[in-house]
Design an enzyme around this catalytic site. Structure first.
Site, mmCIF file in Angstrom:
data_model
loop_
_atom_site.group_PDB
_atom_site.id
_atom_site.type_symbol
_atom_site.label_atom_id
_atom_site.label_comp_id
_atom_site.label_asym_id
_atom_site.label_seq_id
_atom_site.Cartn_x
_atom_site.Cartn_y
_atom_site.Cartn_z
ATOM 1 N N LYS A 49 -23.157 36.179 47.003
ATOM 2 C CA LYS A 49 -23.529 34.978 46.265
ATOM 3 C C LYS A 49 -22.649 33.807 46.714
ATOM 4 O O LYS A 49 -21.620 33.993 47.373
ATOM 5 C CB LYS A 49 -23.382 35.211 44.767
ATOM 6 C CG LYS A 49 -21.958 35.501 44.308
ATOM 7 C CD LYS A 49 -21.890 35.728 42.807
ATOM 8 C CE LYS A 49 -20.470 36.029 42.362
ATOM 9 N NZ LYS A 49 -20.337 36.172 40.906
ATOM 10 N N ARG A 150 -20.551 37.425 28.347
ATOM 11 C CA ARG A 150 -21.276 36.466 29.186
ATOM 12 C C ARG A 150 -22.726 36.944 29.169
ATOM 13 O O ARG A 150 -23.348 36.943 28.112
ATOM 14 C CB ARG A 150 -20.654 36.433 30.586
ATOM 15 C CG ARG A 150 -21.099 35.255 31.445
ATOM 16 C CD ARG A 150 -20.338 35.178 32.754
ATOM 17 N NE ARG A 150 -20.512 36.384 33.569
ATOM 18 C CZ ARG A 150 -19.980 36.539 34.790
ATOM 19 N NH1 ARG A 150 -19.232 35.566 35.306
ATOM 20 N NH2 ARG A 150 -20.190 37.640 35.475
ATOM 21 N N TYR A 279 -3.909 6.192 50.268
ATOM 22 C CA TYR A 279 -4.206 5.511 49.012
ATOM 23 C C TYR A 279 -3.053 5.623 48.027
ATOM 24 O O TYR A 279 -2.472 6.695 47.821
ATOM 25 C CB TYR A 279 -5.455 6.121 48.358
ATOM 26 C CG TYR A 279 -6.730 5.851 49.112
ATOM 27 C CD1 TYR A 279 -7.222 4.559 49.271
ATOM 28 C CD2 TYR A 279 -7.463 6.903 49.649
ATOM 29 C CE1 TYR A 279 -8.403 4.321 49.958
ATOM 30 C CE2 TYR A 279 -8.648 6.682 50.330
ATOM 31 C CZ TYR A 279 -9.111 5.386 50.483
ATOM 32 O OH TYR A 279 -10.279 5.163 51.158
ATOM 33 N N MET A 327 -11.095 11.518 51.318
ATOM 34 C CA MET A 327 -12.374 12.207 51.333
ATOM 35 C C MET A 327 -12.633 12.951 52.643
ATOM 36 O O MET A 327 -13.102 14.093 52.638
ATOM 37 C CB MET A 327 -13.511 11.213 51.072
ATOM 38 C CG MET A 327 -14.874 11.873 50.950
ATOM 39 S SD MET A 327 -16.198 10.702 50.591
ATOM 40 C CE MET A 327 -15.799 10.234 48.909
#
Length: 398
Positions: A49, A150, A279, A327
């Site tokens: 998964k 769950r 930054y 980023m």
């Protein structure tokens, strides 16, 4: 002279900036390690998964099946369809709860096997299949909640659940399973409580001649912790990728990390003392230094919270990341590493010379878990399959 009529191929650019290497030899080794831990009667499900925990679901699934796994586990219907579309024929369990008729139709069409967690879901599934021409019976897996709180039907009502599903047309019960909440804890108390609840449910089902043909309970941690938890099938996720769910389980098998994350230096510059970096100028140089800009950032999966804490490897040496991780880029102090050039490779996770940096190291600094680190690497990082020699042991990192 440039040929403006020629469309440049993307293939040569795949490793121009940053990428993830997937060591198929390590993956094969890990599957065989787990296979060797299990009795012949217990099958191995490779949990793929979340794009195989960021490793690439199709490649991992194919390699795992070739190495001894016989089942695959996914979380969603589209994940299962991706594997089928790639030609994977092994049984695929969809471990998430499916409720929409559209998903149920897709499950039937692509020969996936759903998890049922309540009678209402089972009824909708049966009704949906009744409306399909020439629908084949679909193998379903009943999930009971023994303490994870769950997905799952209450364990004490397993007989009612199984009896209800059994009488529905178009469904056949292929297994009953549950999930352990604390299998990675050194304290086995809660795990043992869940196991006892599971056993009690099985006893009641057996008395009513409702026991499914296949039972499974163990995730990676439980597979390593206790052979009594193996039953007919184990579901191995994290261990498949060469990581241990907890330090106290490291001695059980010799697992090899499958993933390495690499990027290239895109720019080098000399900066004077007193210069602010990135930054917010979170880092200000206390001396003149040589700065390397590397083409990878938080949009690729490098956690921004590791700013000014991260170390990476360059030419077999450690380098400190400085300034806020941005980023698409991050910066390194490489003053102590001579003769660097643009294009040189930086290893963020993996091995370079005597140094190893693993997802567990990042997870500890970021106050998270290694699962999240692995799943965080985005798809703009290409996955490159490689065959690298295995290390003698990776159980102890430095």
């Amino acid at each position: 002279m440039l040929n403006w009529d020629h469309t440049p191929s993307l293939e040569p650019m795949r490793c121009c900036r940053a990428w993830v290497e997937i060591n198929l030899a390590a993956l094969q080794h890990n599957v065989r390690q787990f296979r060797g831990l299990l009795p012949a009667t217990t099958q191995l499900m490779a949990v793929v998964k979340a794009d195989a925990y960021g490793h690439g679901a199709v490649t991992v699934a194919q390699t795992a099946l070739q190495s001894g796994a016989t089942w695959l586990g996914v979380a969603t219907v589209p994940e299962g369809i991706e594997l089928r579309a790639a030609g994977v024929q092994a049984p695929i369990l969809v471990m998430g709860a499916v409720n929409s008729p559209e998903e149920m139709q897709a499950i039937a069409h692509w020969r996936l096997q759903p998890t049922l967690v309540n009678p209402k879901q089972a009824l909708v599934f049966s009704d949906t299949l009744s409306g399909l021409a020439a629908a084949r019976p679909v193998g379903v897996h009943l999930k009971i909640d023994t303490g994870m709180t769950r997905l799952g039907f209450p364990w004490a009502e397993a007989v009612d659940f199984a009896r209800f599903v059994r009488q529905l047309p178009h469904l056949k019960i292929d297994s009953l399973y549950s999930h352990l909440a604390t299998a990675d804890s050194p304290d086995p108390t809660i795990m043992q409580q869940q196991q006892q609840r599971f056993k009690t449910a099985l006893g009641h089902l057996q008395q009513q001649q409702l026991l499914p043909p296949r039972l499974h309970l163990a995730n990676t941690a439980a597979t390593l912790a206790d052979p009594d938890l193996h039953y007919d099938l184990v579901r191995v996720g994290l261990g498949l990728y060469g990581l241990y769910p907890a330090p106290h389980l490291q001695s059980r098998l010799d697992l090899q990390p499958v993933m390495q994350v690499k990027a290239r230096i895109t720019h080098l510059k000399d900066v004077p003392a007193g210069t602010g970096i990135s930054y917010g100028h979170q880092y200000v140089c206390d001396r003149p230094l040589r700065l390397a800009v590397v083409g990878i950032g938080y949009a690729d999966g490098v956690p921004r919270v590791l700013s000014n804490r991260l170390q990476v490897m360059v030419k077999g040496r450690l380098a400190q990341q400085i300034g806020a991780i941005t980023m698409d880029q991050l910066m390194l102090d490489v003053s102590h590493i001579p003769s660097l050039q643009e294009g040189d490779v930086v290893t963020l996770l993996g091995r370079d010379g005597p140094h190893i940096i693993g997802p567990d190291d990042w997870a500890a600094m970021a106050n998270t878990i290694s699962w999240e680190i692995l799943c965080g690497f985005k798809h703009r990082l290409p996955r490159i399959a490689v065959e690298q020699p295995l290390a003698a042991s990776t159980a102890v990192q430095s």
